[in-house]
Design a protein around this motif. Structure first.
Motif, PDB file in Angstrom:
ATOM      1  N   SER A  30       6.572  35.657 103.807  1.00  0.00           N
ATOM      2  CA  SER A  30       7.387  34.753 104.609  1.00  0.00           C
ATOM      3  C   SER A  30       7.922  35.205 105.920  1.00  0.00           C
ATOM      4  N   VAL A  31       7.770  36.507 106.255  1.00  0.00           N
ATOM      5  CA  VAL A  31       8.525  36.953 107.382  1.00  0.00           C
ATOM      6  C   VAL A  31       7.148  37.549 108.391  1.00  0.00           C
ATOM      7  N   ILE A  32       7.487  37.200 109.597  1.00  0.00           N
ATOM      8  CA  ILE A  32       6.504  37.786 110.775  1.00  0.00           C
ATOM      9  C   ILE A  32       7.487  38.623 111.511  1.00  0.00           C
ATOM     10  N   CYS A  33       7.314  39.894 111.878  1.00  0.00           N
ATOM     11  CA  CYS A  33       8.000  40.509 112.629  1.00  0.00           C
ATOM     12  C   CYS A  33       6.902  40.940 113.806  1.00  0.00           C
ATOM     13  N   LYS A  34       6.922  40.725 115.435  1.00  0.00           N
ATOM     14  CA  LYS A  34       6.060  41.192 116.143  1.00  0.00           C
ATOM     15  C   LYS A  34       6.653  41.673 117.537  1.00  0.00           C
ATOM     16  N   LYS A  35       6.266  42.723 118.007  1.00  0.00           N
ATOM     17  CA  LYS A  35       6.621  43.252 119.373  1.00  0.00           C
ATOM     18  C   LYS A  35       5.838  42.509 120.378  1.00  0.00           C
ATOM     19  N   ILE A  36       6.465  41.905 121.251  1.00  0.00           N
ATOM     20  CA  ILE A  36       5.652  40.954 122.305  1.00  0.00           C
ATOM     21  C   ILE A  36       6.290  41.373 123.547  1.00  0.00           C
ATOM     22  N   PHE A  84      15.271  36.826 117.952  1.00  0.00           N
ATOM     23  CA  PHE A  84      14.489  37.875 118.858  1.00  0.00           C
ATOM     24  C   PHE A  84      15.562  38.943 119.128  1.00  0.00           C
ATOM     25  N   GLU A  85      15.149  40.088 119.728  1.00  0.00           N
ATOM     26  CA  GLU A  85      16.005  41.222 120.265  1.00  0.00           C
ATOM     27  C   GLU A  85      14.983  41.776 121.226  1.00  0.00           C
ATOM     28  N   ILE A  86      15.623  41.736 122.423  1.00  0.00           N
ATOM     29  CA  ILE A  86      15.246  42.591 123.694  1.00  0.00           C
ATOM     30  C   ILE A  86      15.331  44.021 123.304  1.00  0.00           C
ATOM     31  N   LEU A  87      14.161  44.850 123.572  1.00  0.00           N
ATOM     32  CA  LEU A  87      14.133  46.131 122.787  1.00  0.00           C
ATOM     33  C   LEU A  87      14.694  47.313 123.444  1.00  0.00           C
ATOM     34  N   ARG A  88      14.416  47.291 124.853  1.00  0.00           N
ATOM     35  CA  ARG A  88      15.084  48.208 125.628  1.00  0.00           C
ATOM     36  C   ARG A  88      15.130  48.059 127.082  1.00  0.00           C
ATOM     37  N   GLU A  89      16.083  48.695 127.789  1.00  0.00           N
ATOM     38  CA  GLU A  89      16.180  48.425 129.086  1.00  0.00           C
ATOM     39  C   GLU A  89      14.983  48.871 129.994  1.00  0.00           C
ATOM     40  N   THR A  90      14.611  47.910 130.821  1.00  0.00           N
ATOM     41  CA  THR A  90      13.245  47.892 131.465  1.00  0.00           C
ATOM     42  C   THR A  90      13.886  48.434 132.891  1.00  0.00           C
ATOM     43  N   ASP A  91      12.517  49.156 133.472  1.00  0.00           N
ATOM     44  CA  ASP A  91      12.819  49.584 134.986  1.00  0.00           C
ATOM     45  C   ASP A  91      13.136  48.289 135.779  1.00  0.00           C
ATOM     46  N   PRO A  92      13.745  48.370 136.747  1.00  0.00           N
ATOM     47  CA  PRO A  92      14.224  47.127 137.750  1.00  0.00           C
ATOM     48  C   PRO A  92      12.960  46.639 138.568  1.00  0.00           C
ATOM     49  N   SER A  93      11.640  47.536 138.538  1.00  0.00           N
ATOM     50  CA  SER A  93      10.330  47.004 139.002  1.00  0.00           C
ATOM     51  C   SER A  93       9.478  46.291 138.111  1.00  0.00           C
ATOM     52  N   ASP A  94       9.870  46.479 136.881  1.00  0.00           N
ATOM     53  CA  ASP A  94       8.948  45.815 135.791  1.00  0.00           C
ATOM     54  C   ASP A  94       9.067  44.405 135.800  1.00  0.00           C
ATOM     55  N   ARG A  95       7.774  43.683 135.687  1.00  0.00           N
ATOM     56  CA  ARG A  95       7.994  42.245 135.643  1.00  0.00           C
ATOM     57  C   ARG A  95       8.093  41.948 134.045  1.00  0.00           C
ATOM     58  N   MET A 102       9.134  42.712 129.812  1.00  0.00           N
ATOM     59  CA  MET A 102       9.890  43.319 128.912  1.00  0.00           C
ATOM     60  C   MET A 102       9.363  43.203 127.507  1.00  0.00           C
ATOM     61  N   ASP A 103       9.865  44.166 126.694  1.00  0.00           N
ATOM     62  CA  ASP A 103       9.214  44.107 125.348  1.00  0.00           C
ATOM     63  C   ASP A 103      10.431  43.437 124.535  1.00  0.00           C
ATOM     64  N   VAL A 104      10.022  42.645 123.659  1.00  0.00           N
ATOM     65  CA  VAL A 104      10.852  41.642 122.764  1.00  0.00           C
ATOM     66  C   VAL A 104      10.332  41.838 121.401  1.00  0.00           C
ATOM     67  N   LEU A 105      11.339  42.098 120.452  1.00  0.00           N
ATOM     68  CA  LEU A 105      11.088  42.005 118.984  1.00  0.00           C
ATOM     69  C   LEU A 105      11.260  40.480 118.548  1.00  0.00           C
ATOM     70  N   LEU A 106      10.006  39.944 118.215  1.00  0.00           N
ATOM     71  CA  LEU A 106      10.235  38.349 117.528  1.00  0.00           C
ATOM     72  C   LEU A 106       9.994  38.281 116.163  1.00  0.00           C
ATOM     73  N   VAL A 107      11.099  37.552 115.647  1.00  0.00           N
ATOM     74  CA  VAL A 107      11.136  37.457 114.170  1.00  0.00           C
ATOM     75  C   VAL A 107      11.061  36.126 113.780  1.00  0.00           C
ATOM     76  N   ALA A 108      10.204  35.683 112.966  1.00  0.00           N
ATOM     77  CA  ALA A 108      10.079  34.468 112.307  1.00  0.00           C
ATOM     78  C   ALA A 108      10.125  34.530 110.877  1.00  0.00           C
ATOM     79  N   VAL A 109      11.119  33.348 110.192  1.00  0.00           N
ATOM     80  CA  VAL A 109      10.987  33.640 108.948  1.00  0.00           C
ATOM     81  C   VAL A 109      10.674  32.184 108.325  1.00  0.00           C
TER      82      VAL A 109
END
Length: 352
Positions: A81-87, A120-131, A133-140
């Motif tokens: 019933s749960v999907i967790c994906k890093k996107i 969702f949760e934003i996973l880590r601080e990104t470099d200012p030049s990055d376009r 970001m890594d996000v952990l997506l959770v769907a139940v």
């Protein structure tokens, strides 16, 4: 000044219901009460509640028996019933992402967005030049979540936090965080029906996966191979001889199942390495009801070539020795990891 409301961590597992009540004072947690009540293996199957009345009655009985009067609970779900994906998503503020998360999720989730609850949760601080970001997506899935909410409500309680097993384990681990800089730690929670995995890099969740191979596989294999009842197979699995069979008789079956479990964990590691910038795992922390199976931790350590330790979520929690026997706490500690992780949540926390 508002006082922090107490919360009970309620772990509705396949083989038992577990409850933990902690009290927080500044940065210290004290164990107020805990309890475990067994349930029939067919009451909750693959994370789906099959017998709601029994689950509600068991919850109520467990809390009454241990004099837990707190009405607000945190619970968790796992399995299909749960999907967790890093996107990866275009860099944006959290509020903007919240508005657009349904569209982003639609690209990654095989269910209709109307049928799931998203977080969702934003996973880590990104470099200012990055376009990006890594996000952990959770769907139940909503129907699974609603079934849990219904049994909790029928037990006279109010669910204030909904979580996912993999993150509850992480929460318990983080309380006694000993992760080193750039260390990759695999948290492996082996329940009766599901093994939850959460791989942390620098203390941040980098990969999660649920596998439908758990402690029941040992029991079922012993039943088939040796013609045992469920109760006899459970006893042999725990290293207790039963009439007509010694522990030595069970070892070939147990070793075979250990190998299956190792294979499932190794496959998860391979998949993790293929999707992550990290190409190694430094250690494994084992929790769940099966963590204390005789010989399992050393077997996994040898087979995976990694240090394997057994979780003790009580090690940083104050427990009155007059009320709680230290040996008993040590014997149940791994299987209480999810419940402890839930009890550490704040009532205003979002799911996931």
């Amino acid at each position: 000044m508002t006082r922090q409301k107490d919360l009970v961590g309620l772990d509705l597992g396949t083989s038992s219901v577990k409850a933990v009540h902690l009290q927080r004072s500044r940065n210290t947690y004290t164990l107020v009460e805990l309890g475990i009540a067994p349930i029939h293996p067919e009451t909750i199957v693959d994370g789906v509640i099959m017998d709601a009345a029994t689950v509600s009655a068991t919850i109520r009985q467990l809390l009454d028996e241990h004099n837990i009067g707190v009405k607000e609970v945190a619970f968790s779900v796992s399995g299909n019933s749960v999907i967790c994906k890093k996107i990866k998503v275009p860099k944006m503020k959290k509020a903007e992402l919240r508005e657009g998360i349904a569209w982003e999720a639609g690209q990654h989730i095989p269910y209709s967005i109307e049928d799931v609850n998203l977080d969702f949760e934003i996973l880590r601080e990104t470099d200012p030049s990055d376009r990006e970001m890594d996000v952990l997506l959770v769907a139940v899935k909503k129907d699974a979540l609603n079934a849990y909410l219904a049994v909790i409500s029928a037990a006279g309680l109010r669910a204030v936090v909904a979580d996912v097993n993999a993150f509850a384990i992480e929460n318990a681990f983080a309380m006694s965080r000993k992760a080193q800089l750039d260390e990759v730690v695999a948290l492996v929670n082996i329940g009766a029906a599901v093994t939850n995995m959460n791989i942390l890099h620098d203390g941040i969740s980098d990969f999660t996966r649920d596998n439908s191979l758990g402690g029941n596989r040992y029991t079922e294999s012993l039943q088939k191979s040796l013609g045992l009842s469920f109760e006899q197979a459970e006893a042999l699995k725990r290293g207790e001889p039963v009439e007509g069979h010694s522990v030595a008789d069970a070892m070939p079956v147990i070793e075979m199942t250990n190998g299956e479990l190792t294979g499932a964990i190794r496959n998860s590691f391979i998949f993790y390495h293929s999707t992550s910038r990290s190409k190694t795992v430094h250690r494994v922390v084992l929790s769940g009801g099966c963590a204390l199976l005789p010989g399992l931790a050393p077997y996994l350590s040898r087979a995976l070539g990694l240090p394997v330790e057994i979780a003790n979520p009580f090690q940083c929690i104050v427990a009155d020795p007059k009320k709680f026997d230290s040996q008993y706490l040590a014997s149940i500690a791994p299987q209480m990891t999810v419940a402890v992780g839930l009890a550490l949540r704040e009532p205003e926390d979002d799911a996931g």
